[in-house]
Write a protein that holds these residues in place. Structure first.
Motif, PDB file in Angstrom:
ATOM      1  N   PRO A 128     -22.244 -20.961   2.300  1.00 34.85           N
ATOM      2  CA  PRO A 128     -22.980 -19.704   2.487  1.00 34.85           C
ATOM      3  C   PRO A 128     -23.391 -19.059   1.175  1.00 34.85           C
ATOM      4  O   PRO A 128     -24.308 -18.223   1.154  1.00 34.85           O
ATOM      5  CB  PRO A 128     -21.983 -18.829   3.249  1.00 34.85           C
ATOM      6  CG  PRO A 128     -21.082 -19.784   3.945  1.00 34.85           C
ATOM      7  CD  PRO A 128     -20.964 -20.963   3.029  1.00 34.85           C
ATOM      8  N   SER A 129     -22.727 -19.421   0.085  1.00 38.99           N
ATOM      9  CA  SER A 129     -23.097 -18.872  -1.218  1.00 38.99           C
ATOM     10  C   SER A 129     -24.524 -19.240  -1.600  1.00 38.99           C
ATOM     11  O   SER A 129     -25.134 -18.600  -2.460  1.00 38.99           O
ATOM     12  CB  SER A 129     -22.126 -19.364  -2.296  1.00 38.99           C
ATOM     13  OG  SER A 129     -20.791 -19.019  -1.968  1.00 38.99           O
ATOM     14  N   GLU A 130     -25.071 -20.299  -0.965  1.00 45.46           N
ATOM     15  CA  GLU A 130     -26.413 -20.760  -1.288  1.00 45.46           C
ATOM     16  C   GLU A 130     -27.430 -20.352  -0.229  1.00 45.46           C
ATOM     17  O   GLU A 130     -28.532 -20.896  -0.169  1.00 45.46           O
ATOM     18  CB  GLU A 130     -26.411 -22.277  -1.459  1.00 45.46           C
ATOM     19  CG  GLU A 130     -25.454 -22.767  -2.539  1.00 45.46           C
ATOM     20  CD  GLU A 130     -25.470 -24.281  -2.688  1.00 45.46           C
ATOM     21  OE1 GLU A 130     -26.503 -24.896  -2.376  1.00 45.46           O
ATOM     22  OE2 GLU A 130     -24.449 -24.839  -3.101  1.00 45.46           O
ATOM     23  N   LEU A 131     -27.067 -19.407   0.645  1.00 43.56           N
ATOM     24  CA  LEU A 131     -28.004 -18.941   1.663  1.00 43.56           C
ATOM     25  C   LEU A 131     -29.243 -18.328   1.020  1.00 43.56           C
ATOM     26  O   LEU A 131     -29.146 -17.630   0.002  1.00 43.56           O
ATOM     27  CB  LEU A 131     -27.334 -17.902   2.561  1.00 43.56           C
ATOM     28  CG  LEU A 131     -26.403 -18.433   3.647  1.00 43.56           C
ATOM     29  CD1 LEU A 131     -25.651 -17.280   4.307  1.00 43.56           C
ATOM     30  CD2 LEU A 131     -27.173 -19.232   4.682  1.00 43.56           C
ATOM     31  N   PRO A 132     -30.426 -18.538   1.599  1.00 45.18           N
ATOM     32  CA  PRO A 132     -31.659 -17.976   1.013  1.00 45.18           C
ATOM     33  C   PRO A 132     -31.743 -16.471   1.239  1.00 45.18           C
ATOM     34  O   PRO A 132     -31.041 -15.905   2.080  1.00 45.18           O
ATOM     35  CB  PRO A 132     -32.767 -18.716   1.780  1.00 45.18           C
ATOM     36  CG  PRO A 132     -32.141 -19.052   3.096  1.00 45.18           C
ATOM     37  CD  PRO A 132     -30.691 -19.345   2.804  1.00 45.18           C
ATOM     38  N   GLU A 133     -32.615 -15.832   0.489  1.00 41.85           N
ATOM     39  CA  GLU A 133     -32.805 -14.392   0.596  1.00 41.85           C
ATOM     40  C   GLU A 133     -33.894 -14.033   1.610  1.00 41.85           C
ATOM     41  O   GLU A 133     -34.364 -12.900   1.642  1.00 41.85           O
ATOM     42  CB  GLU A 133     -33.192 -13.822  -0.776  1.00 41.85           C
ATOM     43  CG  GLU A 133     -32.109 -13.964  -1.833  1.00 41.85           C
ATOM     44  CD  GLU A 133     -30.907 -13.073  -1.560  1.00 41.85           C
ATOM     45  OE1 GLU A 133     -31.030 -12.146  -0.733  1.00 41.85           O
ATOM     46  OE2 GLU A 133     -29.843 -13.306  -2.154  1.00 41.85           O
ATOM     47  N   ALA A 134     -34.278 -15.015   2.461  1.00 40.78           N
ATOM     48  CA  ALA A 134     -35.372 -14.800   3.407  1.00 40.78           C
ATOM     49  C   ALA A 134     -35.025 -13.692   4.391  1.00 40.78           C
ATOM     50  O   ALA A 134     -34.034 -13.773   5.116  1.00 40.78           O
ATOM     51  CB  ALA A 134     -35.666 -16.097   4.163  1.00 40.78           C
ATOM     52  N   VAL A 160     -26.588 -10.336   5.735  1.00 35.10           N
ATOM     53  CA  VAL A 160     -26.920  -9.410   6.820  1.00 35.10           C
ATOM     54  C   VAL A 160     -27.461  -8.099   6.257  1.00 35.10           C
ATOM     55  O   VAL A 160     -28.441  -7.541   6.769  1.00 35.10           O
ATOM     56  CB  VAL A 160     -25.688  -9.168   7.713  1.00 35.10           C
ATOM     57  CG1 VAL A 160     -26.005  -8.152   8.811  1.00 35.10           C
ATOM     58  CG2 VAL A 160     -25.220 -10.470   8.337  1.00 35.10           C
ATOM     59  N   GLN A 161     -26.826  -7.593   5.225  1.00 36.81           N
ATOM     60  CA  GLN A 161     -27.250  -6.322   4.641  1.00 36.81           C
ATOM     61  C   GLN A 161     -28.705  -6.372   4.164  1.00 36.81           C
ATOM     62  O   GLN A 161     -29.433  -5.373   4.229  1.00 36.81           O
ATOM     63  CB  GLN A 161     -26.338  -5.962   3.454  1.00 36.81           C
ATOM     64  CG  GLN A 161     -24.889  -5.692   3.825  1.00 36.81           C
ATOM     65  CD  GLN A 161     -24.718  -4.352   4.511  1.00 36.81           C
ATOM     66  OE1 GLN A 161     -25.526  -3.444   4.347  1.00 36.81           O
ATOM     67  NE2 GLN A 161     -23.662  -4.233   5.304  1.00 36.81           N
ATOM     68  N   ASN A 162     -29.132  -7.557   3.711  1.00 36.39           N
ATOM     69  CA  ASN A 162     -30.493  -7.695   3.179  1.00 36.39           C
ATOM     70  C   ASN A 162     -31.531  -7.993   4.260  1.00 36.39           C
ATOM     71  O   ASN A 162     -32.701  -8.245   3.944  1.00 36.39           O
ATOM     72  CB  ASN A 162     -30.538  -8.796   2.121  1.00 36.39           C
ATOM     73  CG  ASN A 162     -29.743  -8.430   0.887  1.00 36.39           C
ATOM     74  OD1 ASN A 162     -29.479  -7.253   0.641  1.00 36.39           O
ATOM     75  ND2 ASN A 162     -29.364  -9.422   0.103  1.00 36.39           N
ATOM     76  N   GLY A 163     -31.123  -8.015   5.538  1.00 35.19           N
ATOM     77  CA  GLY A 163     -32.100  -8.211   6.608  1.00 35.19           C
ATOM     78  C   GLY A 163     -31.926  -9.485   7.392  1.00 35.19           C
ATOM     79  O   GLY A 163     -32.769  -9.791   8.253  1.00 35.19           O
ATOM     80  N   GLY A 164     -30.867 -10.244   7.153  1.00 35.10           N
ATOM     81  CA  GLY A 164     -30.638 -11.466   7.905  1.00 35.10           C
ATOM     82  C   GLY A 164     -30.003 -11.188   9.251  1.00 35.10           C
ATOM     83  O   GLY A 164     -29.437 -10.110   9.489  1.00 35.10           O
ATOM     84  N   HIS A 165     -30.087 -12.159  10.152  1.00 35.30           N
ATOM     85  CA  HIS A 165     -29.491 -12.043  11.482  1.00 35.30           C
ATOM     86  C   HIS A 165     -28.430 -13.143  11.634  1.00 35.30           C
ATOM     87  O   HIS A 165     -28.625 -14.271  11.163  1.00 35.30           O
ATOM     88  CB  HIS A 165     -30.560 -12.194  12.568  1.00 35.30           C
ATOM     89  CG  HIS A 165     -31.590 -11.113  12.554  1.00 35.30           C
ATOM     90  ND1 HIS A 165     -31.565 -10.040  13.429  1.00 35.30           N
ATOM     91  CD2 HIS A 165     -32.676 -10.911  11.758  1.00 35.30           C
ATOM     92  CE1 HIS A 165     -32.582  -9.244  13.179  1.00 35.30           C
ATOM     93  NE2 HIS A 165     -33.288  -9.757  12.166  1.00 35.30           N
ATOM     94  N   ILE A 166     -27.340 -12.814  12.273  1.00 35.71           N
ATOM     95  CA  ILE A 166     -26.273 -13.782  12.524  1.00 35.71           C
ATOM     96  C   ILE A 166     -25.955 -13.794  14.012  1.00 35.71           C
ATOM     97  O   ILE A 166     -25.745 -12.744  14.622  1.00 35.71           O
ATOM     98  CB  ILE A 166     -24.990 -13.448  11.728  1.00 35.71           C
ATOM     99  CG1 ILE A 166     -25.207 -13.657  10.231  1.00 35.71           C
ATOM    100  CG2 ILE A 166     -23.820 -14.324  12.197  1.00 35.71           C
ATOM    101  CD1 ILE A 166     -23.976 -13.368   9.381  1.00 35.71           C
ATOM    102  N   ILE A 167     -25.956 -15.007  14.575  1.00 33.23           N
ATOM    103  CA  ILE A 167     -25.450 -15.213  15.929  1.00 33.23           C
ATOM    104  C   ILE A 167     -24.092 -15.905  15.770  1.00 33.23           C
ATOM    105  O   ILE A 167     -24.026 -17.056  15.336  1.00 33.23           O
ATOM    106  CB  ILE A 167     -26.402 -16.076  16.767  1.00 33.23           C
ATOM    107  CG1 ILE A 167     -27.757 -15.387  16.911  1.00 33.23           C
ATOM    108  CG2 ILE A 167     -25.798 -16.371  18.140  1.00 33.23           C
ATOM    109  CD1 ILE A 167     -28.800 -16.224  17.651  1.00 33.23           C
ATOM    110  N   ALA A 168     -23.024 -15.196  16.090  1.00 35.85           N
ATOM    111  CA  ALA A 168     -21.663 -15.699  15.875  1.00 35.85           C
ATOM    112  C   ALA A 168     -20.968 -15.850  17.222  1.00 35.85           C
ATOM    113  O   ALA A 168     -21.066 -14.959  18.077  1.00 35.85           O
ATOM    114  CB  ALA A 168     -20.876 -14.754  14.977  1.00 35.85           C
ATOM    115  N   THR A 169     -20.265 -16.955  17.416  1.00 31.67           N
ATOM    116  CA  THR A 169     -19.584 -17.199  18.688  1.00 31.67           C
ATOM    117  C   THR A 169     -18.134 -17.567  18.448  1.00 31.67           C
ATOM    118  O   THR A 169     -17.786 -18.141  17.411  1.00 31.67           O
ATOM    119  CB  THR A 169     -20.269 -18.344  19.465  1.00 31.67           C
ATOM    120  OG1 THR A 169     -20.001 -19.585  18.797  1.00 31.67           O
ATOM    121  CG2 THR A 169     -21.762 -18.126  19.570  1.00 31.67           C
TER     122      THR A 169
END
Length: 390
Positions: free
Chosen positions: A72-78, A104-113
């Motif tokens: 996750p450290s390499e997740l994009p800033e999209a 998430v703070q920067n506008g990402g969405h997470i679907i967590a189960t």
């Protein structure tokens, strides 16, 4: 040249090979197999608990979906990208959890189960309830939203529920337990499911589950990152092996090989000559022998040994028989070597009678032995033999 093995070596190798084969078979049997319905919902699995069907469906429907096999450290800033965390099986590091929160703070969405995915989320209100997830349940919508409008009812095998007093918006639930919730975090959004049932190969075909899944995803142009990193899949082969049961097979093989090498080298290596024991020094030998005589109260024995040695060398130098009387010895010493000593004959008689004197004291024995040694030096009895080359 073929290796010659003894019966004992052959037996040892057969036993070691049997143990290794048993460990390999046990590892294969204990590893989750294809028919296990509790398999992690990974996009690589075609089993009922896998999620390959949902992944291929998104691909075929034109969604920008891809497997994410990096940290996750390499997740994009999209902005607007969606990350799917379907029941991750390994715990995140601190820096990885911080990066997910930032995503998430920067506008990402997470679907967590799942019941334990709260460790990855900015806010955690999950209450595990493993007994509820033993059977599938139909749960109804609790709040109006674009997601509940797409599916009024879905099917889940809930493993947990969300705290009722939480700030999150409950979307679906059963009774007073919220099993699907949504909440804002910064510019982004988190959607939590009580289980991955709607996206699994078996659960996807249940009424309402597909519509619910697509509604959570959003627009087809949304970039979707389906996490496989926390399922043990890595971009490098070495990283994948480290997180899979295969590493234990390699470890067992390494131990088996090491056992063979150690056994063969120990039996077939060069023969080393055993180091001999170091004898005591002469002085230590004398002290040990003296202590033995003292303990046995055998002072007369020491005198007798010294006397017989003295007579042997004296008669040999004089050319006389070994049993010559003391008077003849005294006369021969006086006539041939011009040696006169008033105590010479008396010392010899005392030494001759010493073996029969059980009351001889150590001091008296020492006096006699010293006297014989002095006479031997004066008569030079040991000069030719170098002090008895024994």
């Amino acid at each position: 040249m073929p290796i010659q093995l003894s019966a004992a070596d052959r037996k040892l190798y057969l036993i070691a090979g049997g143990v290794f084969l048993f460990l390999v078979v046990a590892a294969l049997l204990l590893t989750k197999g294809p028919g296990n319905t509790e398999e992690t919902p990974t996009t690589y699995s075609v089993n009922s608990g896998g999620a390959k069907a949902a992944y291929l469906l998104l691909k075929a429907s034109g969604y920008a979906v891809e497997r994410w096999e990096q940290s996750p450290s390499e997740l994009p800033e999209a902005v607007g990208a969606t990350l799917i965390l379907a029941e991750p099986s390994t715990a995140p590091k601190i820096e990885e959890r911080d990066r997910l929160r930032q995503f998430v703070q920067n506008g990402g969405h997470i679907i967590a189960t799942g019941a334990f995915v709260g460790f990855y989320l900015p806010e955690n209100g999950i209450v595990p309830d493993p007994f509820s997830g033993m059977t599938w349940k139909k749960i109804s919508a609790l709040s109006p939203s674009s997601i509940t409008r797409a599916a009024a009812e879905i099917t889940l095998a809930p493993q947990a529920h969300w705290k009722s007093e939480s700030f999150a918006l409950p979307l679906y639930g059963h009774g007073n337990k919220a099993m699907v919730v949504k909440y804002k975090s910064g510019k982004g959004e988190v959607i939590w499911w009580a289980s991955s049932t709607p996206l699994t190969n078996a659960g996807l075909k249940e009424p309402g589950n597909l519509e619910f899944f697509l509604a959570c995803i959003g627009e087809p142009k949304t970039r979707i990152l389906w996490d496989e990193y926390f399922h043990g899949y890595r971009r490098s082969l070495a990283a994948s092996i480290r997180t899979s049961p295969v590493k234990w097979i390699f470890l067992q093989f390494a131990l088996f090989t090491l056992a063979i090498l150690l056994t063969y080298s120990r039996r077939s290596g060069p023969i080393s000559i055993r180091a001999g024991e170091v004898r005591l020094s002469p002085l230590e030998f004398v002290r040990t022998l003296g202590a033995l005589y003292r303990q046995a109260n055998a002072a007369s024995v020491a005198v007798d040994i010294s006397y017989h040695r003295f007579r042997y060398w004296l008669t040999r130098r004089l050319g006389m028989t070994g049993n010559a009387p003391i008077t003849e010895l005294e006369r021969a010493v006086r006539d041939r070597w011009d040696f006169e000593d008033a105590n010479f004959s008396a010392i010899l008689r005392e030494c001759e009678s010493a073996p029969y004197d059980n009351t001889l004291k150590p001091r008296a024995a020492l006096r006699l032995v010293r006297a014989l040694d002095d006479y031997a030096s004066k008569l030079k009895l040991f000069s030719q033999s170098g002090k008895e080359k024994n």
